[in-house]
Structure formats: structure tokens, C-alpha cells
Design a protein around this motif. Sequence first.
Motif, PDB file in Angstrom:
ATOM      1  N   THR A   2       0.814  -1.223   0.000  1.00  0.00           N
ATOM      2  CA  THR A   2       0.000   0.000   0.000  1.00  0.00           C
ATOM      3  C   THR A   2       0.848   1.275   0.000  1.00  0.00           C
ATOM      4  OG1 THR A   2      -0.103  -0.189   2.398  1.00  0.00           O
ATOM      5  CG2 THR A   2      -1.983  -1.069   1.181  1.00  0.00           C
ATOM      6  N   LEU A   3       2.103   1.175  -0.379  1.00  0.00           N
ATOM      7  CA  LEU A   3       2.945   2.370  -0.438  1.00  0.00           C
ATOM      8  C   LEU A   3       2.444   3.297  -1.548  1.00  0.00           C
ATOM      9  CD1 LEU A   3       6.448   0.641  -0.172  1.00  0.00           C
ATOM     10  CD2 LEU A   3       5.399   2.111   1.568  1.00  0.00           C
ATOM     11  N   ASP A   4       2.806   4.568  -1.457  1.00  0.00           N
ATOM     12  CA  ASP A   4       2.483   5.524  -2.515  1.00  0.00           C
ATOM     13  C   ASP A   4       3.573   5.387  -3.594  1.00  0.00           C
ATOM     14  OD1 ASP A   4       2.165   7.681  -4.164  1.00  0.00           O
ATOM     15  OD2 ASP A   4       1.771   9.118  -2.547  1.00  0.00           O
TER      16      ASP A   4
ATOM     17  N   ARG B 265       8.446 -11.125  -4.586  1.00  0.00           N
ATOM     18  CA  ARG B 265       7.340 -11.799  -3.889  1.00  0.00           C
ATOM     19  C   ARG B 265       6.028 -11.712  -4.646  1.00  0.00           C
ATOM     20  NH1 ARG B 265       9.200 -15.129   0.117  1.00  0.00           N
ATOM     21  NH2 ARG B 265      11.054 -14.216   0.982  1.00  0.00           N
ATOM     22  N   ASN B 266       6.050 -11.067  -5.794  1.00  0.00           N
ATOM     23  CA  ASN B 266       4.828 -10.884  -6.587  1.00  0.00           C
ATOM     24  C   ASN B 266       3.683 -10.277  -5.776  1.00  0.00           C
ATOM     25  OD1 ASN B 266       5.972 -11.793  -8.932  1.00  0.00           O
ATOM     26  ND2 ASN B 266       5.162 -13.863  -8.796  1.00  0.00           N
ATOM     27  N   ILE B 267       4.005  -9.170  -5.071  1.00  0.00           N
ATOM     28  CA  ILE B 267       2.945  -8.556  -4.254  1.00  0.00           C
ATOM     29  C   ILE B 267       2.426  -7.246  -4.835  1.00  0.00           C
ATOM     30  CG2 ILE B 267       3.489  -9.602  -2.017  1.00  0.00           C
ATOM     31  CD1 ILE B 267       4.980  -6.953  -1.332  1.00  0.00           C
ATOM     32  N   VAL B 268       3.150  -6.654  -5.803  1.00  0.00           N
ATOM     33  CA  VAL B 268       2.640  -5.393  -6.360  1.00  0.00           C
ATOM     34  C   VAL B 268       1.930  -5.662  -7.690  1.00  0.00           C
ATOM     35  CG1 VAL B 268       4.371  -3.931  -5.240  1.00  0.00           C
ATOM     36  CG2 VAL B 268       4.857  -4.891  -7.500  1.00  0.00           C
ATOM     37  N   ASP B 269       1.109  -4.709  -8.090  1.00  0.00           N
ATOM     38  CA  ASP B 269       0.351  -4.873  -9.337  1.00  0.00           C
ATOM     39  C   ASP B 269       1.181  -4.291 -10.491  1.00  0.00           C
ATOM     40  OD1 ASP B 269      -1.332  -4.671 -11.483  1.00  0.00           O
ATOM     41  OD2 ASP B 269      -3.062  -3.938 -10.338  1.00  0.00           O
ATOM     42  N   PRO B 270       1.731  -5.141 -11.355  1.00  0.00           N
ATOM     43  CA  PRO B 270       2.615  -4.634 -12.403  1.00  0.00           C
ATOM     44  C   PRO B 270       1.911  -3.661 -13.352  1.00  0.00           C
ATOM     45  CG  PRO B 270       2.405  -7.052 -12.534  1.00  0.00           C
ATOM     46  CD  PRO B 270       1.571  -6.591 -11.389  1.00  0.00           C
ATOM     47  N   VAL B 271       0.625  -3.894 -13.595  1.00  0.00           N
ATOM     48  CA  VAL B 271      -0.088  -3.040 -14.552  1.00  0.00           C
ATOM     49  C   VAL B 271      -0.145  -1.604 -14.019  1.00  0.00           C
ATOM     50  CG1 VAL B 271      -2.282  -2.682 -15.747  1.00  0.00           C
ATOM     51  CG2 VAL B 271      -1.417  -5.006 -15.389  1.00  0.00           C
ATOM     52  N   LYS B 272      -0.549  -1.471 -12.738  1.00  0.00           N
ATOM     53  CA  LYS B 272      -0.665  -0.117 -12.148  1.00  0.00           C
ATOM     54  C   LYS B 272       0.698   0.564 -12.099  1.00  0.00           C
ATOM     55  CE  LYS B 272      -4.759  -0.514  -9.335  1.00  0.00           C
ATOM     56  NZ  LYS B 272      -5.195  -1.182  -8.145  1.00  0.00           N
ATOM     57  N   LEU B 273       1.727  -0.210 -11.740  1.00  0.00           N
ATOM     58  CA  LEU B 273       3.052   0.403 -11.612  1.00  0.00           C
ATOM     59  C   LEU B 273       3.617   0.803 -12.973  1.00  0.00           C
ATOM     60  CD1 LEU B 273       4.779  -1.559  -8.728  1.00  0.00           C
ATOM     61  CD2 LEU B 273       3.305   0.423  -8.668  1.00  0.00           C
ATOM     62  N   ARG B 274       3.282   0.037 -13.989  1.00  0.00           N
ATOM     63  CA  ARG B 274       3.749   0.408 -15.341  1.00  0.00           C
ATOM     64  C   ARG B 274       3.061   1.694 -15.796  1.00  0.00           C
ATOM     65  NH1 ARG B 274       3.706  -5.705 -16.756  1.00  0.00           N
ATOM     66  NH2 ARG B 274       5.835  -6.199 -16.144  1.00  0.00           N
ATOM     67  N   GLU B 275       1.796   1.860 -15.356  1.00  0.00           N
ATOM     68  CA  GLU B 275       1.090   3.109 -15.703  1.00  0.00           C
ATOM     69  C   GLU B 275       1.817   4.315 -15.110  1.00  0.00           C
ATOM     70  OE1 GLU B 275      -2.942   2.629 -14.401  1.00  0.00           O
ATOM     71  OE2 GLU B 275      -3.358   1.160 -15.999  1.00  0.00           O
ATOM     72  N   ILE B 276       2.388   4.134 -13.920  1.00  0.00           N
ATOM     73  CA  ILE B 276       3.136   5.234 -13.287  1.00  0.00           C
ATOM     74  C   ILE B 276       4.417   5.517 -14.066  1.00  0.00           C
ATOM     75  CG2 ILE B 276       4.455   5.845 -11.186  1.00  0.00           C
ATOM     76  CD1 ILE B 276       2.385   4.312  -9.551  1.00  0.00           C
ATOM     77  N   GLY B 277       4.994   4.468 -14.659  1.00  0.00           N
ATOM     78  CA  GLY B 277       6.240   4.667 -15.412  1.00  0.00           C
ATOM     79  C   GLY B 277       7.340   3.672 -15.044  1.00  0.00           C
ATOM     80  N   PHE B 278       7.081   2.878 -13.989  1.00  0.00           N
ATOM     81  CA  PHE B 278       8.089   1.905 -13.574  1.00  0.00           C
ATOM     82  C   PHE B 278       8.331   0.835 -14.647  1.00  0.00           C
ATOM     83  CE2 PHE B 278       6.874   3.073  -9.130  1.00  0.00           C
ATOM     84  CZ  PHE B 278       8.146   3.208  -8.595  1.00  0.00           C
ATOM     85  N   VAL B 279       9.541   0.306 -14.683  1.00  0.00           N
ATOM     86  CA  VAL B 279       9.820  -0.921 -15.426  1.00  0.00           C
ATOM     87  C   VAL B 279       9.711  -2.036 -14.379  1.00  0.00           C
ATOM     88  CG1 VAL B 279      11.487  -2.186 -16.823  1.00  0.00           C
ATOM     89  CG2 VAL B 279      11.456   0.334 -16.877  1.00  0.00           C
ATOM     90  N   VAL B 280       8.759  -2.961 -14.598  1.00  0.00           N
ATOM     91  CA  VAL B 280       8.450  -3.921 -13.536  1.00  0.00           C
ATOM     92  C   VAL B 280       8.826  -5.353 -13.932  1.00  0.00           C
ATOM     93  CG1 VAL B 280       6.654  -4.783 -11.985  1.00  0.00           C
ATOM     94  CG2 VAL B 280       6.474  -2.480 -12.925  1.00  0.00           C
ATOM     95  N   TYR B 281       9.579  -5.992 -13.077  1.00  0.00           N
ATOM     96  CA  TYR B 281       9.912  -7.413 -13.259  1.00  0.00           C
ATOM     97  C   TYR B 281       9.335  -8.181 -12.078  1.00  0.00           C
ATOM     98  CZ  TYR B 281      13.449  -6.468 -16.881  1.00  0.00           C
ATOM     99  OH  TYR B 281      14.100  -6.108 -18.027  1.00  0.00           O
ATOM    100  N   GLY B 282       8.383  -9.072 -12.339  1.00  0.00           N
ATOM    101  CA  GLY B 282       7.888  -9.960 -11.276  1.00  0.00           C
ATOM    102  C   GLY B 282       8.517 -11.324 -11.463  1.00  0.00           C
ATOM    103  N   ILE B 283       8.317 -12.202 -10.494  1.00  0.00           N
ATOM    104  CA  ILE B 283       8.823 -13.566 -10.640  1.00  0.00           C
ATOM    105  C   ILE B 283       7.846 -14.329 -11.547  1.00  0.00           C
ATOM    106  CG2 ILE B 283       9.304 -15.735  -9.417  1.00  0.00           C
ATOM    107  CD1 ILE B 283      11.216 -13.723  -8.433  1.00  0.00           C
ATOM    108  N   GLY B 284       8.345 -14.888 -12.619  1.00  0.00           N
ATOM    109  CA  GLY B 284       7.507 -15.718 -13.492  1.00  0.00           C
ATOM    110  C   GLY B 284       6.358 -14.967 -14.131  1.00  0.00           C
ATOM    111  N   GLN B 285       6.526 -13.648 -14.328  1.00  0.00           N
ATOM    112  CA  GLN B 285       5.443 -12.841 -14.913  1.00  0.00           C
ATOM    113  C   GLN B 285       5.908 -12.233 -16.222  1.00  0.00           C
ATOM    114  OE1 GLN B 285       2.528 -11.314 -12.736  1.00  0.00           O
ATOM    115  NE2 GLN B 285       3.587 -11.192 -10.773  1.00  0.00           N
ATOM    116  N   PRO B 286       4.990 -12.084 -17.166  1.00  0.00           N
ATOM    117  CA  PRO B 286       5.392 -11.491 -18.445  1.00  0.00           C
ATOM    118  C   PRO B 286       5.868 -10.057 -18.264  1.00  0.00           C
ATOM    119  CG  PRO B 286       3.080 -12.215 -18.475  1.00  0.00           C
ATOM    120  CD  PRO B 286       3.569 -12.384 -17.089  1.00  0.00           C
ATOM    121  N   LEU B 287       6.772  -9.614 -19.107  1.00  0.00           N
ATOM    122  CA  LEU B 287       7.271  -8.233 -19.005  1.00  0.00           C
ATOM    123  C   LEU B 287       6.300  -7.274 -19.659  1.00  0.00           C
ATOM    124  CD1 LEU B 287      11.066  -8.719 -19.771  1.00  0.00           C
ATOM    125  CD2 LEU B 287       9.952  -8.370 -17.556  1.00  0.00           C
TER     126      LEU B 287
END
Length: 471
Positions: A429-431, A449-471
Motif C-alpha cells: 500500500t505504499l504511494d 514476492r509478486n505482491i505489487v500490481d505490475p499493470v498499475k506500476l507500469r502506468e506510473i512509469g516503472f519498469v516492472v519485473y515480477g517472478i515468473g510474470q510477463p514483461l
Amino acid sequence: MKIACIGAGYVGGPTMAMIAYKCPDIEVVVLDIAQARIDQWNSDKLPIYEPGLDEIVFEARGRNLFFSIDVEKHVGEADIIFISVNTPTKVRGVGAGAAADLTYWESAARTIAKACTSSKIIVEKSTVPVKTAEAVEKVLARNCVDKSIRFDILSNPEFLAEGTAIDDLKKPDRVLIGGRETESGLKAVATLKAVYERWVPSERVITANLWSAELSKLTANAFLAQRISSINAISALCEATGANVKQVSYAIGTDSRIGPKFLNASVGFGGSCFQKDILNLVYICESVGLKEVADYWRSVVTINDYQKDRFVNRMLEAMFNTVSGKRCAIFGFAFKKDTGDTRETPAIDVCHKLMADKAKIACYDPQVTEDQMIRDLSLDPYMWDHPAGQVTPKMTMVKQQFTTCKTAYEAAAGAHCIAIMTEWDEFKTLDYQKLYDGMVKPAYIFDGRNIVDPVKLREIGFVVYGIGQPL
Ligand code: NAD
Ligand code: UGA
């Protein structure tokens, strides 16, 4: 009835507190050779962080729950003696890196032999190799001066997990008690069973022979760890194919034969027991000539090491193959959430590898102290119980590349990346917009730990790598 427990650690403290809490008429004394640990158990700040533990200890302490270093006195007075000392992996000599170090265990058994002037029930609470009860019987029988004294040895392995220890103890899936199938052995089993039945439904108190009980504990941990390595192995395949390991976990976990638990892909399992117990199992298999069985279980640890390596390699690749001089924010250092325990935490391996590539680490964990992190990063992997307060040249070197922060925001300020090592709820729940704004761009998140939502974070601008998740 009086119960004594040798070893006031993560298992001895909470398990005995629960017995005392549930059975006010039984006097329970938890013993340790470490004065500092006992002092903490007797203080307002208990030596371990475990949700719900304080309430239980504070209610029972001084009533029928006591903590003491006077081991011989209380062992001598007890009817039932639990042994809950540490049984780490041997770091030198025959079996180093695999076999269990039974030094503390044998020393506890010798203390019992010396202190006892009447018959006792001895309960193995520590996780031990199969047939350890036989060794204890020998130490006791050969060292006890009064030959009329009987020792009945029981195996009562503990299945609690850290972070949920109190719930696990209140409502265990099962309590396992192994004993000799003799008249006196069966009587001892019944005595201990009656203690647990004060709050655990009797059908959940399972009995077995001694060797089955000892082996069941190693087997349970091996199976749990094997599930994590299995899903982690699949996570690598997901990354290579575009599948999503969360969807795969869910899909297979709905099969009632597989079940949903322990299928969270991660940066790797940590904690004081999984690796130690599997290596111990491997060593036992090798000792009895079962090479193929040993190899099978060793691969669970091999995949875990592979997963930790893979995590850092992906970080490096993503960040243009260099982290030299880059600030890397590490979120979480404990081996899992809701504990301050750092034994065998994957964060140690990840930090070591990043530091070897000259990264500057800024770490935040809500429960782990700076002193603990520095000691962990400055030590040989197995020497986690290094004395507090001692400063070594390695620690001074570590401090040049590693700083601790009071908040996640402080850690991420000016960082090139965030690596999530522990699944603390507060990280969900961090900002993240605020975090992103303060970071160097491109700003990366490596979610171990696959706890953040990659879609939302990518909208912010982050480059997100999860474990076993598509880029
Ligand atoms: P720990 O290191 O936290 O505690 C062990 C304590 O025993 C230490 O405080 C140490 O000072 C004390 N000790 C050692 N030798 C002693 C002696 N001769 N006399 C008195 N005290 C002595 O270890 P832990 O995590 O509580 O684990 C204990 C055992 O339980 C291990 O075998 C472990 O595999 C098993 N286990 C641990 C967990 C867990 O979640 N940590 C869960 C299930 C089983
Ligand atoms: C584990 C077992 O769960 C307990 O039953 C056992 O008593 C204990 O070991 C022990 O013998 O010491 P614990 O290590 O405290 O308990 O915690 P777990 O919840 O099992 O987690 C172990 C590690 O696996 C953690 O690093 C955790 O993050 C990781 N994990 C767990 C995953 O990566 N994925 C999962 O799906 C589950």
C-alpha cells in the motif's frame, strides 16, 4: 506437574508459553544458557517478534511460566523435559554443509543426565536426524549415576511457522508424538498427549513410533520446500514463454489433490529450517547408501540457489549489465513477513551479489535492526549466531556499500531500482507514485514476492519485473 524446556528460542519460547497459557495448573520453566536471551524473555521487549506472543507471555509469566538460566535446578525438578535447542548444519568436519550439528543437543542431554535424581519423560522438540532418540537414550543411560532412574524418550517435532506461530500453536493441524512401543513408552506418550488435549482435539494428536515421528518432521519440511522449488522452477519457464506463474499456481492449486498452499513463486525460500533439514535428509540418505534419493532431495536446494541467482542476474541484465555505484533500494530483509528473523533469508544472497557488483544498497525492513543486517552480511552463511556488538573488518567493509533506512521512501530516494525481498503488507500500500518521483529513471521494480500490481506500476512509469510474470 512441572515442565522444563531447554532452549528459549523461536520454538522453546512460544511453545512453552502456549502450554503455560492453556494449562494454568502446570508449572513451565523455559531455560537457556544465554543470560541475555533469558533477560529479554523476562523483560517488556521479548527477544522475538511474533504476532500475538506478547499477550500470551504477559498473561502467563510469573503465574506458571518462568524463564531462567538455572538449567540444572529446574531440569532436576521437572517431570517432563523438552529439548528445544538449535540443531544447525555442521560448518566443519565430517558432513560439513549437510549433517546436523548435534553439539548443543548432546550437551543438553548430558546436562539432564547430571541433574536428574528421579525418572523423567524427555521430549525431543528440536528437529533432529532419525535415530537421535537412541543416541539420547545412550547418553542418559551411561551418564546417570542412579541406575534405577528411567528416561522415556519421546519425539514431538514442532510444525509451527514463524509469523503465524501463535495461531499454529493454538490450532495445530496436528500434534505428533512418537514413542517406544513398550509399556513405559506408551505411558509416556499418553502423559504428553493429555497435556496437548487440554486444547487440541484428540483426533489431531497423532501418535507414531519414535523413528516415524523423527522422520516425519524432516519429510514435512522437505515436501513444503519442494513445492516452492517446483513452482519456482516453473516460474523460470513462465518468464521464457510468456505464461504467468500466478495464473499457473492458481490453475493447478484448484485441483484438490494439489491444493493452493505453498505455491507462491518467490525469490527463493529462506528461514533457519528448510535448507538445513533437506541437507540433513540428504546426508542421512547418503549415509545409508540411497544416492538417488539423496540427489532427488538435494535438487530442491539447487533450484532454490538457482532462483536467487536468477533474480540478481535479471536485475543486472535489466539495468544495462551494471549496478556499479547505483543505489538499489531493498524492501524487506526478514526471510518472510511478520518476523524479524533473518536466518538464511534470500535478502542476504541478493545483497551479497549486488554488492559484489559494486551496488550501493539502501535497505528498509520494519522489524530487522541495522545491527542484525550488518552482522548477517558480514558472516559466513551458517554463522548467524555471531555475538552481538562485535565489530569486524568485514563489517566495516559492508558498511561502505550498505545503509539501512527508517522508511521505504527513504530507501527509494535517489535509487535506480527497488527490489522487494519480503512480502510485508505495508509494501502493498505504499504511494508508488511518490516513490517513482524520487527515483533515477528508468526506475525499476524487481518484485521478489509478486505482491505489487505490475499493470498499475507500469502506468506510473516503472519498469516492472515480477517472478515468473510477463514483461
Ligand atoms: P534458536 O536458536 O532460536 O533457539 C535455541 C536456543 O537453545 C538458543 O537460545 C540457545 O542459546 C539454546 N541452547 C543451546 N544449547 C543449550 C544448552 N545446552 N542448554 C540450554 N540452552 C541451550 O532455535 P529455534 O529456531 O528455536 O530452533 C530450535 C529447534 O527447533 C531446531 O532444531 C529447529 O530446527 C526446530 N524448529 C524450528 C522452527 C522455527 O520456526 N524456528 C520450527 C520448527 C522446528
Ligand atoms: C517452515 C514450515 O512451514 C513449518 O511447518 C516448520 O515448522 C518450520 O519451517 C521449521 O521447521 O522451522 P517457516 O520457515 O517459519 O516454517 O516459514 P514458511 O512459511 O514455511 O516459509 C519458509 C520460506 O518459504 C519463507 O522464506 C517464505 O517466504 C517461503 N515461501 C513460502 C515461498 O517462497 N513460497 C510459498 O508459497 C511459501
